[in-house]
Scaffold this motif. Structure first.
Motif, PDB file in Angstrom:
ATOM      1  N   TYR A  23      43.549  33.033  47.974  1.00 49.84           N
ATOM      2  CA  TYR A  23      44.080  34.216  47.269  1.00 49.84           C
ATOM      3  C   TYR A  23      44.526  33.841  45.863  1.00 49.84           C
ATOM      4  N   THR A  24      45.279  32.743  45.740  1.00 49.67           N
ATOM      5  CA  THR A  24      45.735  32.303  44.417  1.00 49.67           C
ATOM      6  C   THR A  24      44.549  31.988  43.502  1.00 49.67           C
ATOM      7  N   LEU A  25      43.534  31.362  44.066  1.00 51.20           N
ATOM      8  CA  LEU A  25      42.365  30.983  43.273  1.00 51.20           C
ATOM      9  C   LEU A  25      41.591  32.214  42.799  1.00 51.20           C
ATOM     10  N   LEU A  26      41.341  33.159  43.715  1.00 50.17           N
ATOM     11  CA  LEU A  26      40.563  34.341  43.364  1.00 50.17           C
ATOM     12  C   LEU A  26      41.287  35.216  42.350  1.00 50.17           C
ATOM     13  N   VAL A  27      42.580  35.403  42.547  1.00 49.84           N
ATOM     14  CA  VAL A  27      43.341  36.243  41.617  1.00 49.84           C
ATOM     15  C   VAL A  27      43.387  35.600  40.236  1.00 49.84           C
ATOM     16  N   PHE A  28      43.515  34.270  40.193  1.00 47.29           N
ATOM     17  CA  PHE A  28      43.580  33.592  38.894  1.00 47.29           C
ATOM     18  C   PHE A  28      42.273  33.754  38.120  1.00 47.29           C
ATOM     19  N   TYR A  29      41.159  33.457  38.765  1.00 47.42           N
ATOM     20  CA  TYR A  29      39.874  33.528  38.064  1.00 47.42           C
ATOM     21  C   TYR A  29      39.458  34.976  37.789  1.00 47.42           C
ATOM     22  N   ILE A  63      33.404  35.715  41.533  1.00 48.71           N
ATOM     23  CA  ILE A  63      34.372  36.074  40.495  1.00 48.71           C
ATOM     24  C   ILE A  63      33.728  36.807  39.325  1.00 48.71           C
ATOM     25  N   VAL A  64      32.409  36.954  39.335  1.00 47.61           N
ATOM     26  CA  VAL A  64      31.734  37.755  38.306  1.00 47.61           C
ATOM     27  C   VAL A  64      31.123  39.016  38.912  1.00 47.61           C
ATOM     28  N   ASP A  65      31.344  39.245  40.196  1.00 46.88           N
ATOM     29  CA  ASP A  65      30.845  40.457  40.846  1.00 46.88           C
ATOM     30  C   ASP A  65      31.649  41.655  40.360  1.00 46.88           C
ATOM     31  N   GLU A  66      30.971  42.700  39.895  1.00 52.89           N
ATOM     32  CA  GLU A  66      31.656  43.869  39.335  1.00 52.89           C
ATOM     33  C   GLU A  66      32.471  44.605  40.397  1.00 52.89           C
ATOM     34  N   GLU A  67      31.934  44.740  41.591  1.00 51.79           N
ATOM     35  CA  GLU A  67      32.690  45.417  42.648  1.00 51.79           C
ATOM     36  C   GLU A  67      33.950  44.630  43.009  1.00 51.79           C
ATOM     37  N   PHE A  68      33.849  43.321  43.023  1.00 50.77           N
ATOM     38  CA  PHE A  68      35.018  42.503  43.326  1.00 50.77           C
ATOM     39  C   PHE A  68      36.056  42.582  42.210  1.00 50.77           C
ATOM     40  N   LEU A  69      35.613  42.635  40.977  1.00 57.56           N
ATOM     41  CA  LEU A  69      36.551  42.694  39.849  1.00 57.56           C
ATOM     42  C   LEU A  69      37.322  44.000  39.818  1.00 57.56           C
ATOM     43  N   ARG A  70      36.786  45.049  40.415  1.00 61.27           N
ATOM     44  CA  ARG A  70      37.496  46.326  40.436  1.00 61.27           C
ATOM     45  C   ARG A  70      38.598  46.357  41.508  1.00 61.27           C
ATOM     46  N   LEU A  71      38.636  45.375  42.370  1.00 59.04           N
ATOM     47  CA  LEU A  71      39.674  45.333  43.400  1.00 59.04           C
ATOM     48  C   LEU A  71      41.008  44.904  42.796  1.00 59.04           C
ATOM     49  N   SER A  72      42.087  45.436  43.363  1.00 57.45           N
ATOM     50  CA  SER A  72      43.420  45.027  42.957  1.00 57.45           C
ATOM     51  C   SER A  72      43.823  43.763  43.729  1.00 57.45           C
ATOM     52  N   ASP A  73      44.931  43.156  43.292  1.00 53.83           N
ATOM     53  CA  ASP A  73      45.407  41.954  43.976  1.00 53.83           C
ATOM     54  C   ASP A  73      45.799  42.250  45.418  1.00 53.83           C
ATOM     55  N   THR A  74      46.364  43.419  45.645  1.00 54.97           N
ATOM     56  CA  THR A  74      46.758  43.793  47.016  1.00 54.97           C
ATOM     57  C   THR A  74      45.542  43.980  47.908  1.00 54.97           C
ATOM     58  N   GLU A  75      44.472  44.565  47.374  1.00 60.31           N
ATOM     59  CA  GLU A  75      43.263  44.757  48.171  1.00 60.31           C
ATOM     60  C   GLU A  75      42.604  43.420  48.519  1.00 60.31           C
ATOM     61  N   ILE A  76      42.660  42.478  47.594  1.00 58.40           N
ATOM     62  CA  ILE A  76      42.113  41.147  47.877  1.00 58.40           C
ATOM     63  C   ILE A  76      42.898  40.475  48.999  1.00 58.40           C
ATOM     64  N   LEU A  77      44.217  40.580  48.949  1.00 61.96           N
ATOM     65  CA  LEU A  77      45.054  39.999  50.005  1.00 61.96           C
ATOM     66  C   LEU A  77      44.773  40.659  51.358  1.00 61.96           C
ATOM     67  N   LYS A  78      44.550  41.956  51.356  1.00 61.62           N
ATOM     68  CA  LYS A  78      44.245  42.653  52.604  1.00 61.62           C
ATOM     69  C   LYS A  78      42.917  42.182  53.193  1.00 61.62           C
ATOM     70  N   ILE A  79      41.929  41.990  52.336  1.00 59.99           N
ATOM     71  CA  ILE A  79      40.624  41.523  52.820  1.00 59.99           C
ATOM     72  C   ILE A  79      40.737  40.117  53.403  1.00 59.99           C
ATOM     73  N   LEU A  80      41.510  39.250  52.757  1.00 52.29           N
ATOM     74  CA  LEU A  80      41.691  37.889  53.265  1.00 52.29           C
ATOM     75  C   LEU A  80      42.388  37.879  54.625  1.00 52.29           C
ATOM     76  N   ASN A  81      43.402  38.729  54.798  1.00 50.97           N
ATOM     77  CA  ASN A  81      44.132  38.766  56.070  1.00 50.97           C
ATOM     78  C   ASN A  81      43.313  39.390  57.186  1.00 50.97           C
ATOM     79  N   GLU A  82      42.377  40.283  56.840  1.00 49.00           N
ATOM     80  CA  GLU A  82      41.576  40.972  57.848  1.00 49.00           C
ATOM     81  C   GLU A  82      40.146  40.451  57.913  1.00 49.00           C
ATOM     82  N   SER A  83      39.924  39.264  57.380  1.00 43.46           N
ATOM     83  CA  SER A  83      38.563  38.724  57.352  1.00 43.46           C
ATOM     84  C   SER A  83      38.022  38.469  58.761  1.00 43.46           C
ATOM     85  N   ASP A  84      38.903  38.123  59.700  1.00 42.77           N
ATOM     86  CA  ASP A  84      38.443  37.869  61.075  1.00 42.77           C
ATOM     87  C   ASP A  84      37.971  39.143  61.761  1.00 42.77           C
TER      88      ASP A  84
END
Length: 403
Positions: A23-29, A63-84
Protein backbone atom coordinates in the motif's frame (compact mmCIF):
# COMPACT_ATOMS: atom_id res chain seq x y z
CA UNK A 1 -3.01 -8.32 23.12
CA UNK A 2 -4.45 -9.83 19.97
CA UNK A 3 -8.08 -9.28 19.19
CA UNK A 4 -10.77 -11.91 19.04
CA UNK A 5 -10.22 -14.35 16.20
CA UNK A 6 -6.57 -13.29 15.68
CA UNK A 7 -3.61 -15.43 16.71
CA UNK A 8 -0.17 -14.02 17.42
CA UNK A 9 2.28 -15.53 14.94
CA UNK A 10 5.86 -15.68 16.16
CA UNK A 11 8.05 -13.78 13.73
CA UNK A 12 5.20 -11.54 12.60
CA UNK A 13 2.16 -11.87 10.36
CA UNK A 14 3.54 -11.54 6.86
CA UNK A 15 0.12 -10.94 5.24
CA UNK A 16 -0.40 -7.69 7.16
CA UNK A 17 3.19 -6.68 6.55
CA UNK A 18 2.89 -7.27 2.82
CA UNK A 19 -0.36 -5.30 2.49
CA UNK A 20 1.07 -2.41 4.44
CA UNK A 21 4.30 -2.37 2.42
CA UNK A 22 2.53 -2.70 -0.92
CA UNK A 23 0.00 0.00 0.00
CA UNK A 24 2.78 2.44 0.93
CA UNK A 25 4.63 1.64 -2.28
CA UNK A 26 1.62 1.98 -4.59
CA UNK A 27 0.39 5.21 -3.04
CA UNK A 28 3.88 6.74 -3.22
CA UNK A 29 4.48 5.95 -6.89
CA UNK A 30 0.89 6.80 -7.88
CA UNK A 31 1.08 10.26 -6.33
CA UNK A 32 4.72 11.14 -6.94
CA UNK A 33 5.90 9.73 -10.26
CA UNK A 34 2.94 8.34 -12.20
CA UNK A 35 4.36 9.33 -15.59
CA UNK A 36 8.11 8.76 -15.24
CA UNK A 37 8.36 5.06 -16.06
CA UNK A 38 12.15 4.89 -16.34
CA UNK A 39 12.68 6.51 -12.95
CA UNK A 40 10.15 4.18 -11.29
CA UNK A 41 11.93 1.09 -12.66
CA UNK A 42 15.26 2.38 -11.38
CA UNK A 43 13.93 2.90 -7.84
CA UNK A 44 12.10 -0.44 -7.80
CA UNK A 45 15.23 -2.32 -8.78
CA UNK A 46 17.00 -0.85 -5.76
CA UNK A 47 14.21 -1.74 -3.31
CA UNK A 48 13.37 -5.23 -4.63
CA UNK A 49 16.59 -6.50 -6.10
CA UNK A 50 15.87 -10.09 -4.97
CA UNK A 51 12.40 -10.25 -6.55
CA UNK A 52 11.93 -11.61 -10.07
CA UNK A 53 11.90 -9.26 -13.03
CA UNK A 54 8.26 -10.13 -13.73
CA UNK A 55 7.28 -8.55 -10.40
CA UNK A 56 9.05 -5.32 -11.36
CA UNK A 57 7.41 -5.26 -14.79
CA UNK A 58 3.89 -5.81 -13.41
CA UNK A 59 4.40 -3.15 -10.75
CA UNK A 60 5.73 -0.65 -13.27
CA UNK A 61 2.80 -1.24 -15.63
CA UNK A 62 0.37 -0.89 -12.72
CA UNK A 63 1.52 2.55 -11.61
CA UNK A 64 0.99 3.94 -15.13
CA UNK A 65 -2.44 2.33 -15.62
CA UNK A 66 -5.03 5.10 -16.10
CA UNK A 67 -7.81 3.21 -14.33
CA UNK A 68 -5.53 2.57 -11.36
CA UNK A 69 -4.44 6.21 -11.20
CA UNK A 70 -8.06 7.31 -10.88
CA UNK A 71 -8.44 5.31 -7.66
CA UNK A 72 -8.20 7.07 -4.32
CA UNK A 73 -5.90 5.95 -1.51
CA UNK A 74 -8.85 4.52 0.39
CA UNK A 75 -9.98 2.47 -2.61
CA UNK A 76 -6.49 1.04 -3.02
CA UNK A 77 -6.44 0.01 0.65
CA UNK A 78 -9.85 -1.63 0.26
CA UNK A 79 -8.68 -3.64 -2.75
CA UNK A 80 -5.58 -4.82 -0.88
CA UNK A 81 -7.63 -5.95 2.15
CA UNK A 82 -10.20 -7.74 -0.03
CA UNK A 83 -7.76 -9.27 -2.50
CA UNK A 84 -8.43 -12.78 -1.15
CA UNK A 85 -12.15 -12.42 -1.90
CA UNK A 86 -11.63 -11.43 -5.54
CA UNK A 87 -12.18 -14.64 -7.52
CA UNK A 88 -12.55 -13.21 -11.03
CA UNK A 89 -11.02 -9.72 -11.38
CA UNK A 90 -13.04 -7.23 -13.43
CA UNK A 91 -10.18 -4.80 -14.03
CA UNK A 92 -6.54 -5.24 -14.98
CA UNK A 93 -5.27 -3.48 -11.88
CA UNK A 94 -7.07 -6.01 -9.64
CA UNK A 95 -5.32 -8.86 -11.41
CA UNK A 96 -1.98 -7.06 -11.09
CA UNK A 97 -2.46 -6.43 -7.37
CA UNK A 98 -3.27 -10.09 -6.73
CA UNK A 99 -0.12 -11.12 -8.59
CA UNK A 100 2.03 -8.67 -6.62
CA UNK A 101 0.66 -9.94 -3.30
CA UNK A 102 1.30 -13.56 -4.23
CA UNK A 103 4.87 -12.80 -5.29
CA UNK A 104 5.56 -10.91 -2.06
CA UNK A 105 4.12 -13.79 -0.04
CA UNK A 106 6.53 -16.23 -1.67
CA UNK A 107 9.42 -13.86 -1.05
CA UNK A 108 8.54 -13.07 2.59
CA UNK A 109 7.78 -16.63 3.67
CA UNK A 110 11.43 -17.52 3.51
CA UNK A 111 12.41 -14.71 5.88
CA UNK A 112 9.39 -15.32 8.11
CA UNK A 113 10.45 -18.91 8.81
CA UNK A 114 13.84 -17.68 9.95
CA UNK A 115 12.28 -15.01 12.21
CA UNK A 116 9.86 -17.59 13.63
CA UNK A 117 12.72 -19.94 14.50
CA UNK A 118 14.70 -17.13 16.14
CA UNK A 119 11.76 -16.10 18.35
CA UNK A 120 11.10 -19.71 19.38
CA UNK A 121 14.74 -20.20 20.34
CA UNK A 122 14.53 -17.08 22.48
CA UNK A 123 11.57 -18.53 24.42
CA UNK A 124 8.57 -17.38 22.43
CA UNK A 125 6.10 -14.70 23.46
CA UNK A 126 6.40 -13.35 27.01
CA UNK A 127 3.17 -11.92 28.43
CA UNK A 128 3.55 -9.35 31.23
CA UNK A 129 0.46 -8.40 33.20
CA UNK A 130 0.49 -5.27 35.35
CA UNK A 131 -2.75 -6.10 37.21
CA UNK A 132 -5.40 -8.77 37.61
CA UNK A 133 -8.78 -8.31 35.97
CA UNK A 134 -12.02 -8.67 37.88
CA UNK A 135 -12.80 -11.73 35.75
CA UNK A 136 -10.61 -14.82 35.70
CA UNK A 137 -11.67 -15.46 32.11
CA UNK A 138 -9.91 -12.28 30.94
CA UNK A 139 -6.71 -13.24 32.74
CA UNK A 140 -6.81 -16.74 31.23
CA UNK A 141 -7.31 -15.26 27.76
CA UNK A 142 -4.26 -13.07 28.29
CA UNK A 143 -2.21 -16.05 29.43
CA UNK A 144 -3.37 -18.00 26.40
CA UNK A 145 -1.82 -15.45 24.04
CA UNK A 146 1.66 -16.84 24.80
CA UNK A 147 0.99 -20.42 23.80
CA UNK A 148 -0.97 -20.31 20.60
CA UNK A 149 -0.67 -23.17 18.08
CA UNK A 150 1.77 -25.07 20.32
CA UNK A 151 4.38 -22.29 20.34
CA UNK A 152 6.48 -21.75 23.48
CA UNK A 153 5.86 -18.81 25.77
CA UNK A 154 5.54 -17.57 29.34
CA UNK A 155 3.23 -15.25 31.28
CA UNK A 156 3.84 -13.34 34.50
CA UNK A 157 1.69 -10.90 36.49
CA UNK A 158 3.03 -8.09 38.67
CA UNK A 159 0.62 -6.69 41.25
CA UNK A 160 0.60 -4.09 43.97
CA UNK A 161 -1.35 -3.94 47.22
CA UNK A 162 -2.75 -0.63 45.99
CA UNK A 163 -4.58 -2.36 43.11
CA UNK A 164 -8.35 -2.21 43.33
CA UNK A 165 -8.75 -5.98 43.44
CA UNK A 166 -6.55 -6.35 46.52
CA UNK A 167 -7.58 -3.11 48.19
CA UNK A 168 -11.35 -3.68 47.99
CA UNK A 169 -11.68 -7.46 47.96
CA UNK A 170 -8.45 -8.81 49.39
CA UNK A 171 -9.57 -8.64 53.01
CA UNK A 172 -7.62 -7.93 56.19
CA UNK A 173 -5.61 -11.15 55.88
CA UNK A 174 -3.61 -9.67 53.02
CA UNK A 175 -2.62 -6.62 55.09
CA UNK A 176 -1.70 -8.78 58.08
CA UNK A 177 0.39 -11.03 55.86
CA UNK A 178 2.31 -8.08 54.43
CA UNK A 179 3.01 -6.61 57.85
CA UNK A 180 4.74 -9.83 58.88
CA UNK A 181 6.98 -9.82 55.81
CA UNK A 182 9.98 -7.74 54.91
CA UNK A 183 9.54 -4.00 55.04
CA UNK A 184 11.71 -3.24 52.02
CA UNK A 185 10.50 -2.98 48.42
CA UNK A 186 11.51 -6.48 47.37
CA UNK A 187 8.81 -8.41 45.48
CA UNK A 188 6.97 -11.23 47.20
CA UNK A 189 5.74 -14.51 45.78
CA UNK A 190 3.30 -16.60 47.81
CA UNK A 191 0.60 -19.18 47.13
CA UNK A 192 -1.44 -17.46 49.81
CA UNK A 193 -1.57 -14.27 47.72
CA UNK A 194 -2.54 -16.23 44.63
CA UNK A 195 -5.38 -18.01 46.44
CA UNK A 196 -6.59 -14.73 47.90
CA UNK A 197 -6.66 -13.17 44.44
CA UNK A 198 -8.58 -16.11 42.98
CA UNK A 199 -11.07 -15.93 45.84
CA UNK A 200 -11.54 -12.20 45.33
CA UNK A 201 -12.10 -12.68 41.58
CA UNK A 202 -14.62 -15.43 42.29
CA UNK A 203 -16.62 -13.17 44.61
CA UNK A 204 -16.64 -10.40 42.02
CA UNK A 205 -17.81 -12.78 39.31
CA UNK A 206 -20.63 -14.03 41.52
CA UNK A 207 -21.70 -10.46 42.28
CA UNK A 208 -21.60 -9.55 38.58
CA UNK A 209 -23.63 -12.65 37.71
CA UNK A 210 -26.30 -11.72 40.25
CA UNK A 211 -26.39 -8.20 38.82
CA UNK A 212 -26.76 -9.45 35.25
CA UNK A 213 -29.48 -11.88 36.30
CA UNK A 214 -31.30 -9.06 38.09
CA UNK A 215 -31.09 -6.85 35.00
CA UNK A 216 -32.21 -9.72 32.78
CA UNK A 217 -35.46 -10.02 34.75
CA UNK A 218 -36.16 -6.35 34.06
CA UNK A 219 -35.23 -6.60 30.40
CA UNK A 220 -37.40 -9.69 29.95
CA UNK A 221 -40.51 -7.72 30.92
CA UNK A 222 -39.83 -5.06 28.31
CA UNK A 223 -38.84 -7.70 25.75
CA UNK A 224 -42.25 -9.39 26.04
CA UNK A 225 -43.96 -6.07 25.40
CA UNK A 226 -41.64 -5.45 22.46
CA UNK A 227 -42.60 -8.79 20.92
CA UNK A 228 -46.29 -7.89 21.18
CA UNK A 229 -45.79 -4.53 19.47
CA UNK A 230 -43.58 -5.98 16.72
CA UNK A 231 -46.08 -8.78 16.07
CA UNK A 232 -48.85 -6.22 15.73
CA UNK A 233 -46.82 -4.11 13.32
CA UNK A 234 -45.87 -7.17 11.27
CA UNK A 235 -49.52 -8.14 10.91
CA UNK A 236 -50.39 -4.66 9.68
CA UNK A 237 -47.53 -4.56 7.17
CA UNK A 238 -48.26 -8.03 5.76
CA UNK A 239 -52.06 -7.69 5.55
CA UNK A 240 -53.70 -6.44 2.35
CA UNK A 241 -56.34 -4.45 4.24
CA UNK A 242 -56.53 -3.23 7.84
CA UNK A 243 -60.23 -2.38 7.76
CA UNK A 244 -61.09 -5.21 10.13
CA UNK A 245 -58.45 -3.89 12.51
CA UNK A 246 -59.97 -0.40 12.38
CA UNK A 247 -63.48 -1.73 13.09
CA UNK A 248 -62.11 -3.74 16.02
CA UNK A 249 -60.36 -0.64 17.35
CA UNK A 250 -63.59 1.34 17.13
CA UNK A 251 -65.60 -1.27 19.03
CA UNK A 252 -62.91 -1.50 21.68
CA UNK A 253 -62.85 2.26 22.14
CA UNK A 254 -66.64 2.42 22.50
CA UNK A 255 -66.58 -0.40 25.04
CA UNK A 256 -63.84 1.34 27.00
CA UNK A 257 -65.74 4.64 27.04
CA UNK A 258 -68.96 2.88 28.00
CA UNK A 259 -67.30 0.98 30.86
CA UNK A 260 -65.69 4.16 32.09
CA UNK A 261 -69.07 5.89 32.09
CA UNK A 262 -70.71 3.04 33.99
CA UNK A 263 -67.92 2.80 36.57
CA UNK A 264 -67.61 6.52 37.26
CA UNK A 265 -71.37 7.15 37.29
CA UNK A 266 -70.94 10.44 35.47
CA UNK A 267 -73.78 12.69 34.41
CA UNK A 268 -75.70 12.21 31.19
CA UNK A 269 -74.41 15.42 29.64
CA UNK A 270 -70.80 14.44 30.25
CA UNK A 271 -71.38 10.95 28.88
CA UNK A 272 -72.95 12.30 25.70
CA UNK A 273 -70.10 14.77 25.26
CA UNK A 274 -67.50 12.00 25.42
CA UNK A 275 -69.28 9.81 22.90
CA UNK A 276 -70.15 12.62 20.49
CA UNK A 277 -66.60 13.96 20.67
CA UNK A 278 -65.29 10.53 19.76
CA UNK A 279 -67.69 9.93 16.86
CA UNK A 280 -67.68 13.51 15.69
CA UNK A 281 -71.47 13.60 15.22
CA UNK A 282 -74.67 14.23 17.17
CA UNK A 283 -76.46 11.24 18.63
CA UNK A 284 -80.16 10.41 18.91
CA UNK A 285 -79.65 9.71 22.62
CA UNK A 286 -79.06 13.42 23.01
CA UNK A 287 -82.88 13.73 23.06
CA UNK A 288 -83.05 11.82 26.35
CA UNK A 289 -82.82 15.00 28.35
CA UNK A 290 -86.01 16.34 26.77
CA UNK A 291 -87.99 13.33 27.99
CA UNK A 292 -86.28 13.19 31.41
CA UNK A 293 -84.70 9.80 30.66
CA UNK A 294 -81.48 8.64 32.31
CA UNK A 295 -78.68 7.57 30.05
CA UNK A 296 -77.50 4.80 32.38
CA UNK A 297 -80.92 3.20 32.71
CA UNK A 298 -80.92 1.97 29.10
CA UNK A 299 -80.19 -1.70 28.47
CA UNK A 300 -76.44 -2.21 28.09
CA UNK A 301 -76.60 -4.47 25.02
CA UNK A 302 -78.99 -2.17 23.16
CA UNK A 303 -76.92 0.91 23.94
CA UNK A 304 -73.67 -0.72 22.81
CA UNK A 305 -75.33 -1.98 19.64
CA UNK A 306 -76.58 1.51 18.88
CA UNK A 307 -73.15 3.06 19.46
CA UNK A 308 -71.47 0.41 17.27
CA UNK A 309 -73.92 1.22 14.47
CA UNK A 310 -73.24 4.93 14.81
CA UNK A 311 -69.52 4.32 14.57
CA UNK A 312 -69.96 2.06 11.55
CA UNK A 313 -72.07 4.70 9.78
CA UNK A 314 -69.51 7.45 10.50
CA UNK A 315 -66.72 5.21 9.26
CA UNK A 316 -68.55 4.24 6.07
CA UNK A 317 -69.42 7.85 5.31
CA UNK A 318 -65.77 8.81 5.69
CA UNK A 319 -64.72 5.98 3.34
CA UNK A 320 -67.18 7.13 0.68
CA UNK A 321 -66.12 10.77 1.09
CA UNK A 322 -62.41 9.99 0.58
CA UNK A 323 -62.88 7.36 -2.14
CA UNK A 324 -64.86 9.81 -4.26
CA UNK A 325 -61.98 12.28 -4.12
CA UNK A 326 -59.16 9.75 -4.56
CA UNK A 327 -59.83 6.02 -5.13
CA UNK A 328 -57.73 3.75 -2.93
CA UNK A 329 -56.56 6.48 -0.57
CA UNK A 330 -58.47 5.15 2.41
CA UNK A 331 -56.46 1.91 2.44
CA UNK A 332 -53.16 3.78 2.57
CA UNK A 333 -54.52 6.22 5.15
CA UNK A 334 -55.67 3.48 7.50
CA UNK A 335 -52.36 1.64 7.37
CA UNK A 336 -50.32 4.84 7.74
CA UNK A 337 -52.27 6.10 10.74
CA UNK A 338 -52.02 2.78 12.57
CA UNK A 339 -48.27 2.43 12.00
CA UNK A 340 -47.66 6.09 12.85
CA UNK A 341 -49.42 6.04 16.19
CA UNK A 342 -48.03 2.63 17.13
CA UNK A 343 -44.49 3.94 16.60
CA UNK A 344 -45.14 7.21 18.46
CA UNK A 345 -46.81 5.51 21.41
CA UNK A 346 -44.04 2.88 21.60
CA UNK A 347 -41.32 5.52 21.74
CA UNK A 348 -43.15 7.35 24.51
CA UNK A 349 -43.71 4.04 26.30
CA UNK A 350 -39.96 3.30 26.24
CA UNK A 351 -39.26 6.65 27.88
CA UNK A 352 -41.85 5.97 30.58
CA UNK A 353 -40.42 2.51 31.19
CA UNK A 354 -36.94 3.97 31.63
CA UNK A 355 -38.23 6.46 34.21
CA UNK A 356 -40.21 3.70 35.93
CA UNK A 357 -37.11 1.53 36.17
CA UNK A 358 -35.25 4.31 37.94
CA UNK A 359 -38.18 5.03 40.27
CA UNK A 360 -39.07 1.52 41.48
CA UNK A 361 -35.70 1.13 43.15
CA UNK A 362 -36.79 3.55 45.85
CA UNK A 363 -39.76 1.36 46.73
CA UNK A 364 -37.40 -1.14 48.31
CA UNK A 365 -37.15 1.21 51.28
CA UNK A 366 -40.86 0.62 51.83
CA UNK A 367 -40.33 -3.15 52.15
CA UNK A 368 -41.73 -3.77 48.66
CA UNK A 369 -40.11 -5.85 45.94
CA UNK A 370 -38.98 -3.47 43.15
CA UNK A 371 -39.25 -6.18 40.50
CA UNK A 372 -42.88 -6.99 41.36
CA UNK A 373 -43.70 -3.29 41.44
CA UNK A 374 -42.03 -2.87 38.07
CA UNK A 375 -44.09 -5.73 36.56
CA UNK A 376 -47.40 -4.32 37.78
CA UNK A 377 -46.71 -0.74 36.69
CA UNK A 378 -45.24 -1.88 33.37
CA UNK A 379 -48.40 -3.87 32.60
CA UNK A 380 -50.59 -0.88 33.45
CA UNK A 381 -48.48 1.45 31.28
CA UNK A 382 -48.66 -0.99 28.38
CA UNK A 383 -52.44 -1.22 28.66
CA UNK A 384 -52.71 2.57 28.70
CA UNK A 385 -50.44 2.77 25.67
CA UNK A 386 -52.70 0.42 23.68
CA UNK A 387 -55.83 2.29 24.74
CA UNK A 388 -54.45 5.71 23.85
CA UNK A 389 -53.22 4.40 20.49
CA UNK A 390 -56.68 3.08 19.56
CA UNK A 391 -58.34 6.37 20.55
CA UNK A 392 -55.94 8.47 18.48
CA UNK A 393 -56.24 6.25 15.41
CA UNK A 394 -60.05 6.33 15.34
CA UNK A 395 -60.22 10.01 16.27
CA UNK A 396 -57.93 11.10 13.43
CA UNK A 397 -59.39 8.67 10.91
CA UNK A 398 -62.94 9.93 11.34
CA UNK A 399 -61.80 13.56 11.13
CA UNK A 400 -59.48 13.14 8.14
CA UNK A 401 -60.27 15.07 4.96
CA UNK A 402 -58.81 16.13 1.64
CA UNK A 403 -58.41 19.81 0.88
Amino acid sequence: MAGRGTDIILGGNIEFQIRKQLYTLLVFYKNQIPQNSSKSIFVLLNNFSELPQKFISVLDSLIVDEEFLRLSDTEILKILNESDQIQSPKYMYECSIKFLINQLLIYRKKNQKLDNLVVKNLGGLYIIGTERNDSRRIDNQLRGRCGRQGDPGLSRFFLSLDDKLLRLFGGPKIQDFMQNQFLDDSPLESKFLTKSLDSAQKRIEEADYDGRKYLFDYDEILNKQRNVVYYERRQILESKSVRDKVLAYGEQVISEIFNEIKNKKIQTSQALFLIENFLGTNLVVNLFSKFNLKFLDIDTIELKTYLFQEFWLCYQSKIIELEVRQPGIILALERTLILLYIDISWKEHLQKMSLLRDAVGWRGYGQRNPLFEYKDDAYELFQNRSQITRHLIIYDLIRSSML
